[in-house]
Design an enzyme around this catalytic site. Structure first.
Site, mmCIF file in Angstrom:
data_model
loop_
_atom_site.group_PDB
_atom_site.id
_atom_site.type_symbol
_atom_site.label_atom_id
_atom_site.label_comp_id
_atom_site.label_asym_id
_atom_site.label_seq_id
_atom_site.Cartn_x
_atom_site.Cartn_y
_atom_site.Cartn_z
ATOM 1 C CE1 TYR A 116 -8.843 -3.813 6.424
ATOM 2 C CE2 TYR A 116 -8.509 -1.562 5.714
ATOM 3 C CZ TYR A 116 -8.140 -2.886 5.699
ATOM 4 O OH TYR A 116 -7.074 -3.287 4.951
ATOM 5 C CG HIS A 165 -8.565 -4.237 -4.870
ATOM 6 N ND1 HIS A 165 -8.025 -5.363 -4.282
ATOM 7 C CD2 HIS A 165 -8.710 -3.340 -3.874
ATOM 8 C CE1 HIS A 165 -7.832 -5.128 -3.000
ATOM 9 N NE2 HIS A 165 -8.254 -3.913 -2.724
ATOM 10 C CG PHE A 166 -13.512 -0.914 -5.123
ATOM 11 C CD1 PHE A 166 -14.873 -0.929 -5.314
ATOM 12 C CD2 PHE A 166 -12.749 0.011 -5.813
ATOM 13 C CE1 PHE A 166 -15.469 -0.053 -6.199
ATOM 14 C CE2 PHE A 166 -13.336 0.880 -6.708
ATOM 15 C CZ PHE A 166 -14.708 0.852 -6.904
ATOM 16 C CG HIS A 167 -16.902 -3.892 -8.019
ATOM 17 N ND1 HIS A 167 -16.312 -2.698 -8.342
ATOM 18 C CD2 HIS A 167 -18.246 -3.668 -8.090
ATOM 19 C CE1 HIS A 167 -17.248 -1.801 -8.600
ATOM 20 N NE2 HIS A 167 -18.428 -2.352 -8.460
ATOM 21 N NE ARG A 173 -11.955 3.610 -10.606
ATOM 22 C CZ ARG A 173 -11.917 3.968 -9.332
ATOM 23 N NH1 ARG A 173 -10.790 4.308 -8.774
ATOM 24 N NH2 ARG A 173 -13.020 3.997 -8.619
ATOM 25 N NE ARG A 174 -15.250 6.218 -10.324
ATOM 26 C CZ ARG A 174 -14.792 6.733 -9.195
ATOM 27 N NH1 ARG A 174 -13.894 7.663 -9.214
ATOM 28 N NH2 ARG A 174 -15.245 6.313 -8.051
#
Lengths: 264, 541, 188
Positions: free
Chosen positions: B219, B366-368, B429-430
């Site tokens: 945020y 999502h966060f990209h 991931r990763r």
């Protein structure tokens, strides 16, 4: 108007914001701490207070519902973390040097073997200490080593580990083999659960208790990998090495052993 | 008229330099682990790159953009020079020094722990100290925002704080409190271990502290974007802001509910009780409220622009919008990506649905989409809008700007949609490489290739962005005039005290933190035997 | 909303539209929360109920995570408990054997750093945090061979940490269980 006090029961903004926030907190806490716990499939609850404690994350003792099955063979009892070994003192290294006299027959005068025994010079102290303790407990068995370790104290083993770790690492007695790094060493085989060797054994990263492999005898390395694969050797904690060796083909074992033997 | 132009430009250029390098690293990561490239020999290089990419993109880039934009807002909205410019340069220097301090050990492979730290793995202390310096530098900015606001308020009693400044200070307060979680984790848990003062660490407690930061930081990244939605876009496309108080309510709500919800990152963790997980889930749902309010207000503001330009009927105003204006494109693309990203986020925040995608490639997608897409495309828009005021030169490569925004939008969609899909399939991931020859994961290969192509488009778009700004430094000199913010349809003469300051909202934020985090933290602190041995990364050979 | 009184009728209308939208937004959020809660409860996908601890240093020496106790165990009520450990860079057992149509409870922890525990194509998805025990429950309806990657960065060998799950017919599993107390599908 901007001068009106905010923290006052007469300020509608204050009362509304606090009431709404508190209301949501109370409702969600009621659902989360009282209602949902009763719907949990794996909950073991004894009443409302128990449900609240459980939902709050108060630590529970592990259930004792099924008996722990004991193994049919001895496994390693060593706690292998960096903190297991303190920094070696000069006295400890000196004592180790004396204790090491009988070892030179197989492991070489300066910790560099000319037989197919492991080189110990510059080995990680925790790796040496762990193997000695495992020989003593019977987690690892060897006709020559087991009887020799029987009479050693914990401090003797620490001293030996300190001494050999202190000796300089030298290129082994094995001729360097030119050529590319075998795939199994460099990248492992992910879907067979084989990580690259170097991610534990020191040259990329080090996992406590692992051994330095460079320059070791290829015969020794291959024999140990095969023993791990069959389970004949089983002193690796939580099967960490058996899990890897099991997935390796015979050819890959030989490639890996040859590769490490040829490294300085 | 902006006074601290060099200060603001320094922030933006350092931000975009870090962004550019991290962007290329990101695409390299996508490429080398895709079926298009043979496995890299040493997997550690990949994790090194991920650490650098994450650190630059999460800590350095958005922080510098927020700081630079914040100084610009302060001067433009309050119509006076920044108070404490020397302190601002000190903050900038701390961020710059911190970045270098952090990046050096990372590039040497001494701190490949990823930007999320993951104790009990511990890397070089310089990495963590560098991150702390970045945060401390940004806290100077927070203090300056506060000082400037209250000095202005004292001199202008009874006048509403300009919306842009209200939102800007809300963002800075949010960051100040958000960063505290990771700061506690770093200062009291990780750095003592990295310096060798302690040999054990409570990994579960560290995760709780990190969750405090990890969600709300999004945020904080979002704040400049939302400020641009409300205070730049309506003006830039020739419209009016639909509602000023609603905007203030949205920013106040972000302040209250953005932070005490981070445990939804720990739904699958064993160290937090299920009751707190549910509470955080509910409050996470609540944070959708300010976003929905924003969507309404901005759509209404855009509609006003369309109608002022002669749009008629139910949807006729859409056609008359200034689609050739880069700012119009940016807001449209940003909203589309926010919509998709937000819909995905509803899955993540759900107490139960999360299990199907937790920590898979879905999360990366999502966060990209949210950060790299909806948020960063507005950072571009902010830079485009501010640049003439900073350089005193025209920024008129409009074709290039449109191409850049289009390519960023398309690249981000092509990157993240397949990413979401393989996440649903369960792709972890990763990992430095994947064996796509194995039938269990072979179906993921095509999607991964698509993502690599999306990433390549993003690299091109990033290069275009830098090219536009560089051209802006060489263009003809112009007198851009005063920097203006959007005007509301009904510009408020007075606003309630609650919406003209932060006392109420900061108090609620602190109270909610105590309610939602107090017990889990105190309880974990009280557990005697949950500290586990530190595992040092990049240890001696 | 602003509390001002000197706006015209247009402002009042705007405020009314705004209030309606805010109400709708709140409605949407409530529906989403209820929907999520309902599906979760209905399909029994919930975060674990209890917090339990385990010392990663001594997992292999005593307690329920010693080597000989890992794998699938049949409980008196017919359900199956699977105990597993995550470590750099493997799960033990590295192949987990599970019967169809049986409630299965996973209990797992980490012996060193943070790992992920994910069975692809299922909702079994949790974190292994050293010091704490993770639990998950599920049920498989058909035989299958599934992969179980670690989904959290756990060090330079993370990409090599792939376990496997083998779901077999309940009857075949019960036959095996007749003469073994802990079962795995690890080849020996």
């Amino acid at each position: 108007m901007t001068e009106e006090p905010i923290f006052s029961l007469r300020n509608r903004w204050f009362t509304t914001a606090v009431a709404v926030t508190a209301g949501i907190a109370v409702v969600s806490a009621t659902v989360g701490f009282l209602w949902l716990p009763t719907l949990q499939a794996d909950a073991r609850l004894a009443g409302m207070w128990d449900a609240i404690c459980s939902a709050a994350g108060i630590v529970r003792a592990a259930p004792n519902e099924s008996l722990v099955v004991q193994g049919t063979y001895q496994t390693s009892g060593v706690i292998a973390f960096p903190e297991t070994m303190e920094n070696a003192s000069a006295i400890s290294i000196g004592r180790g040097a004396t204790l090491a006299l009988p070892c030179t027959v197989c492991h070489g005068a300066r910790g560099l073997s000319e037989a197919d025994s492991p080189n110990l010079a510059g080995q990680y102290p925790l790796a040496i200490f762990k193997q000695l303790v495992d020989y003593k407990s019977g987690a690892r068995v060897n006709a020559i080593m087991s009887p020799r370790v029987a009479g050693m104290s914990d401090q003797d083993m620490r001293d030996l580990a300190a001494y050999y770790a202190y000796l300089p690492r030298l290129p082994g007695q094995h001729p360097a083999t030119a050529g590319a790094t075998p795939r199994i060493v460099e990248s492992g085989a992910p879907m067979r659960n084989i990580a690259p060797c170097a991610t534990c054994h020191g040259s990329v990263d080090y996992k406590a208790g692992s051994a330095w492999l460079e320059g070791q005898s290829p015969v020794y390395l291959a024999a140990q990998l095969r023993a791990f694969a069959t389970g004949a050797r089983h002193n690796d904690i939580n099967q960490q090495m058996r899990n890897i060796a099991r997935g390796m083909s015979s050819a890959e074992i030989d490639q890996a052993a040859q590769y490490y033997a040829g490294q300085p | 008229m902006l006074h601290s132009r060099r200060l603001i430009l320094a922030h933006f250029w350092l931000a975009f330099a870090g962004f550019g390098i991290a962007l290329v690293l990101g695409e390299w990561q996508m490429f080398i682990r895709s079926p298009l490239h043979a496995w890299i020999g040493n997997p550690e290089w990949y994790y090194r790159s991920v650490t650098a990419h994450g650190t630059a993109m999460a800590y350095v880039f958005p922080t510098l953009v927020s700081m630079g934009f914040g100084y610009a807002i302060t001067e433009a909205a309050l119509k006076r020079p920044l108070i404490g410019a020397r302190w601002a340069w000190t903050g900038f220097a701390l961020v710059a020094v911190g970045t270098v301090t952090a990046v050096v050990p990372v590039s040497l492979g001494l701190a490949s722990v990823l930007y999320t730290f993951y104790p009990p793995m511990i890397g070089s202390p310089f990495y963590y100290i560098g991150v702390v310096l970045v945060v401390v530098g940004s806290w100077i900015w927070v203090a300056l925002m506060s000082v400037n606001l209250y000095t202005w308020k004292r001199a202008n009693r009874g006048t509403p704080v300009p919306l842009a400044m209200f939102a800007n200070v809300a963002g800075s307060y949010l960051w100040a409190w958000t960063a505290v979680g990771a700061a506690i984790e770093l200062l009291f848990q990780i750095i003592p271990a990295a310096l060798g003062l302690t040999t054990t660490i409570d990994a579960g407690l560290a995760r709780v502290f990190f969750s405090w930061t990890l969600h709300a930081i999004v945020y904080f990244w979002l704040m400049p974007t939302y400020i641009a939605y409300y205070t730049i876009i309506p003006r830039a496309i020739g419209g009016r802001l639909f509602s000023d108080p609603m905007a203030r309510i949205s920013f106040a709500l972000f302040l209250v509910v953005a932070m005490p919800i981070g445990v939804h990152h720990l739904f699958a963790d064993p160290e937090v009780g299920a009751g707190f997980k549910f509470m955080h889930s509910v409050f996470t749902a609540l944070v959708a409220l300010p976003t929905l309010l924003t969507v309404f207000t901005i759509c209404a503001s855009v509609e006003i622009a369309g109608r002022l330009r002669g749009g008629k009927g139910l949807l006729g105003w859409v056609a008359t919008l200034p689609w050739r204006n880069p700012m119009m494109l940016a807001i449209a693309f940003s909203f589309v990506m926010l919509g998709f990203g937000g819909a995905g986020g509803i899955i993540n925040m759900s107490y139960q649905l999360d299990a199907s995608i937790h920590n898979t490639q879905w999360i990366t997608g999502h966060f990209h989409l949210i950060f790299g897409g909806a948020i960063v495309i507005m950072y571009f828009a902010i830079a485009y809008d501010l640049w003439p005021h900073l350089t005193g030169r025209a920024l008129d490569s409009f074709r290039l700007m449109r191409l850049q925004l289009w390519s960023w939008f398309i690249g981000m969609i092509v990157l993240t949609f397949p990413w979401h899909y393989v996440g649903v399939l369960g792709m972890p991931r990763r990992m430095a490489f994947y064996d796509y020859a194995d039938p269990a994961i072979a179906p993921q290969a095509l999607s991964v290739i698509a993502s690599v192509i999306g990433g390549a488009i993003l690299v091109v778009s990033g290069a275009l962005f830098v090219a536009v700004l560089v051209r802006g430094h060489r263009a003809v000199r112009v007198e851009p005039g005063a920097y203006r913010f959007s005007v509301a349809v009904h510009q408020p003469q007075r606003v309630p005290a609650a919406l003209n300051g932060f006392g109420l909202w900061v108090s609620l934020m602190l109270a909610l933190t105590v309610i939602n985090y107090g017990f889990p933290i105190v309880h974990l602190l009280s557990l005697p035997n949950t500290s586990v041995p530190v595992v040092r990364i990049g240890a001696a050979k | 909303m602003s509390g001002d009184t000197d706006h015209g009728a247009a402002a009042i209308a705007a405020a009314r539209v705004e209030r309606r939208w805010a109400g709708l937004s709140i409605g949407i959020i409530c529906v989403l929360v209820v929907l999520a809660a309902y599906t979760g409860i209905h399909q029994a996908v919930m975060p674990q109920a209890q917090v339990e601890t385990a010392d990663p240093r001594t997992l292999h020496i005593s307690g329920e995570f010693i080597e000989s106790n890992l794998g699938s165990a049949v409980e008196p009520d017919g359900s199956v408990t699977v105990r597993a450990i995550g470590q750099q860079y493997s799960f033990t057992p590295q192949c987990i054997l599970i019967p169809t149509d049986t409630p299965v409870r996973f209990r797992a922890t980490s012996a060193d750093v943070i790992h992920g525990f994910l069975i692809e194509h299922t909702n079994v998805n949790t974190m292994l945090v050293p010091g704490y025990i993770s639990a998950a429950t599920t049920r498989f309806s058909t035989p299958a061979d599934l992969v179980m990657p670690c989904h959290e960065f756990c060090g330079a060998g993370h990409e090599g940490m792939w376990g496997r799950i083998k779901v077999i017919e309940k009857s075949a599993f019960q036959k095996l269980a007749a003469d073994r107390r802990r079962m795995t599908c690890v080849a020996q």
